[in-house]
Enzyme design. Structure first.
Site, PDB file in Angstrom:
ATOM      1  N   GLY A 184      19.338 -28.099  18.418  1.00  0.00           N
ATOM      2  CA  GLY A 184      18.924 -26.976  19.314  1.00  0.00           C
ATOM      3  C   GLY A 184      19.294 -26.913  20.856  1.00  0.00           C
ATOM      4  CD  GLU A 244      20.842 -35.459   1.677  1.00  0.00           C
ATOM      5  OE1 GLU A 244      21.354 -34.409   1.503  1.00  0.00           O
ATOM      6  OE2 GLU A 244      20.648 -35.919   2.875  1.00  0.00           O
TER       7      GLU A 244
END
Length: 420
Positions: A14, A171
Site C-alpha cells: 500500500g 504453502e
C-alpha cells in the site's frame, strides 16, 4: 511557495503504491520505513525454505525510486503522531529523534503476528513476517537436517510442525515437504526421507478457510500425498522446545515449530487512533472512511492495519487502497474530487507443490497445473522490477526441473561449547 508535503509511513504494497502513484504529482513525497527495502511477503516462505535469495523479493527502496525525483526515503521507526502540529515522530538509526512535518499523511504500517495472548510461545514457535525472520527460519530448518545427521535419535530432529492452515501455512508445509524429500535428496545420504514428519495444524475445521470446499479438499489431499499430516479442529494449548499439545490432549512432537496462525494490526494503528480520536476493531485495526480510506481530512490509513469493510489482510486490498489514495491526493491538489473507492476482488490463491496450486477467482475454481500457472502469473506480475521477475521465474523453473534450491545456506557457524 513550497510544494505540498506528503509523508508515507510504511513501504509495503500500500505505502509503496501511494509513493509511486504520486510520481507526477506537484508534491514532495517522503517514505519512512524501519527497513531499507520493500518486502514481497507472499513469497517470504520461499526464502525460509531456501528456494529464493532475499534480494529477489526485497528490492531496496532507493533502487525502486531512483528515477522518481519527488520521492525521498527516510530510514527510521515511527513512534507517534502530533496531528495538531502535523508532525510524525521518528527514531533514527543513530539514536537521534526527528520530527517530520506533513501536509498529508498516509500510514500503511501493516500487521504483526498474534499469539492470541500467549506471547511466550514465540521462543519455541517463531513467526515469519520479516525478511530477517525468514532468513533465521531458513537457518533453523537447515540446521535441523544437519543435526539429524549426527544425532543419536535423528527422527527427533526431523519432526516439523506448522501452526496455521491458511495460505501461508499450507504453502510453507508444502515447500517444506518438497525441501525434505526432493531438494535435499542425495545431499543428506545419512537421512531416510521417510523419517521426516511434517504436521500442519489449525483450530479451524478446514485448511484454507477462505476457499471453496472443493479446493480445500484438493489442498488437504495433495498435502497428505506429500507426506504432511493435516490436523484441523486442533487448538494449541501449550508449546515447548520439543513439541506442542492441543486442548484435546493430543501431543505433537516437533523440534522445529513455525507460527503462521494469526496476525494483528501494527501498534501504530492504535497510536494513530488515539491521536485522531478514531476507533479500532477487536483486531486492533483502525476504522477508516470506506469512500476514500481517510481517517481525518489530511490523514489516510491503508493496508493490513485498517478495517475497510472488513476486507482481508492480503496484498490486493493494500495495493488497491494505495493506488486509490494516490488518486485522491492528486485530485485534491488539482482541485478535483476523486471517485469513491471500489474494491475489485481478484480472488485468493495458494500453492501446494512445485506443480500444483489452487485459485478461487469469483466463479472459477482452478487447481493442479492450471491453478499453478494462474498463481505464478499473478505473483510474477506483483513483483517489483523486471530483474526480480526474471530471477524468480528462473529459480522456479530450475527447482521444478532439478529439485535443487538456490540458497541452502546456514549463516550462523557452530560454536564449540566452553569446557572447563
Amino acid at each position: 511557495m513550497s510544494k505540498h508535503r506528503v509523508v508515507v509511513v510504511g513501504g509495503g504494497f500500500g505505502g509503496l503504491g501511494v509513493v509511486r502513484g504520486l510520481k507526477r504529482a506537484d508534491a514532495e513525497v517522503t517514505l519512512i520505513d524501519r527497513t531499507n527495502h520493500h518486502l514481497f511477503q507472499p513469497l517470504l516462505y520461499q526464502v525460509a525454505t531456501a528456494l529464493l535469495p532475499t534480494g529477489d523479493i526485497a528490492p531496496a527502496f532507493r533502487a525502486i525510486l531512483r528515477k522518481q525525483r519527488n520521492a525521498h526515503v527516510l530510514l527510521g521507526e515511527v513512534t507517534g503522531f502530533d496531528t495538531a502540529a502535523k508532525l510524525v515522530h521518528v527514531d533514527l538509526p543513530d539514536g537521534r529523534s526527528r520530527q517530520v512535518a506533513y501536509d498529508t499523511l498516509v500510514v500503511a504500517a501493516g500487521s504483526q503476528d498474534s499469539y492470541f495472548g500467549h506471547d511466550e510461545w514465540v521462543e519455541h514457535a517463531p513467526p515469519m513476517k520479516t525478511l530477517e525472520q525468514a532468513v533465521d527460519l531458513r537457518s533453523k530448518l537447515l540446521r535441523a537436517f544437519e543435526t539429524a545427521v549426527s544425532a543419536e535419535d535423528p527422527k527427533q530432529w526431523l519432526s516439523f510442525a506448522v501452526v496455521g492452515a491458511g495460505p501461508t501455512g499450507v504453502e510453507l508445509a508444502g515447500q517444506l515437504a518438497d525441501l525434505a524429500r526432493r531438494a535435499l535428496k542425495g545431499q543428506f545420504r545419512e537421512i531416510d526421507p521417510r523419517d521426516v514428519r511434517i504436521t500442519l495444524m489449525d483450530a479451524v475445521p478446514h485448511v484454507l478457510p477462505p476457499f471453496s470446499p472443493e479446493l480445500r479438499e484438493h489442498a488437504r489431499v495433495k498435502l497428505e500425498r506429500l507426506g504432511v499430516t493435516v490436523m484441523t479442529s486442533a487448538m494449541v494449548e501449550s508449546i515447548d522446545s520439543e513439541g506442542l499439545t492441543t486442548k484435546d490432549g493430543d501431543r505433537v512432537e516437533a523440534r522445529t515449530i513455525i507460527w503462521a496462525a494469526g496476525v494483528q494490526a501494527s501498534p501504530l494503528a492504535r497510536r494513530l487512533a488515539e491521536a485522531t480520536g478514531t476507533e479500532t476493531d477487536r483486531k486492533g485495526r483502525i476504522v477508516v472512511n470506506p469512500v476514500d480510506c481517510s481517517v481525518t481530512d489530511d490523514i489516510f490509513a491503508i493496508g493490513d492495519m485498517v478495517n475497510l469493510n472488513d476486507l482481508p489482510g492480503i496484498a490486493e486490498p493494500a495495493l488497491q487502497e494505495g493506488h486509490h489514495v494516490a488518486r485522491v491526493i492528486k485530485a485534491r491538489l488539482d482541485g478535483r474530487r476523486a471517485k469513491p473507492f471500489r474494491y475489485l476482488d481478484l480472488g485468493t490463491m495458494a500453492t501446494i507443490s512445485p506443480g500444483d496450486a489452487v485459485a478461487d477467482i469469483k466463479k472459477l475454481r482452478l487447481k493442479g497445473i492450471i491453478g499453478k500457472v494462474a498463481w505464478a502469473v499473478v505473483h510474477i506480475a506483483f513483483l517489483v522490477g523486471w530483474r526480480n521477475r526474471a530471477a524468480v521465474l528462473t529459480q522456479w523453473a530450475w527447482n521444478l526441473v532439478t529439485g535443487r534450491r538456490a540458497q541452502p545456506i546456514i549463516l550462523e557457524p557452530v560454536r564449540a561449547a566452553q569446557r572447563r
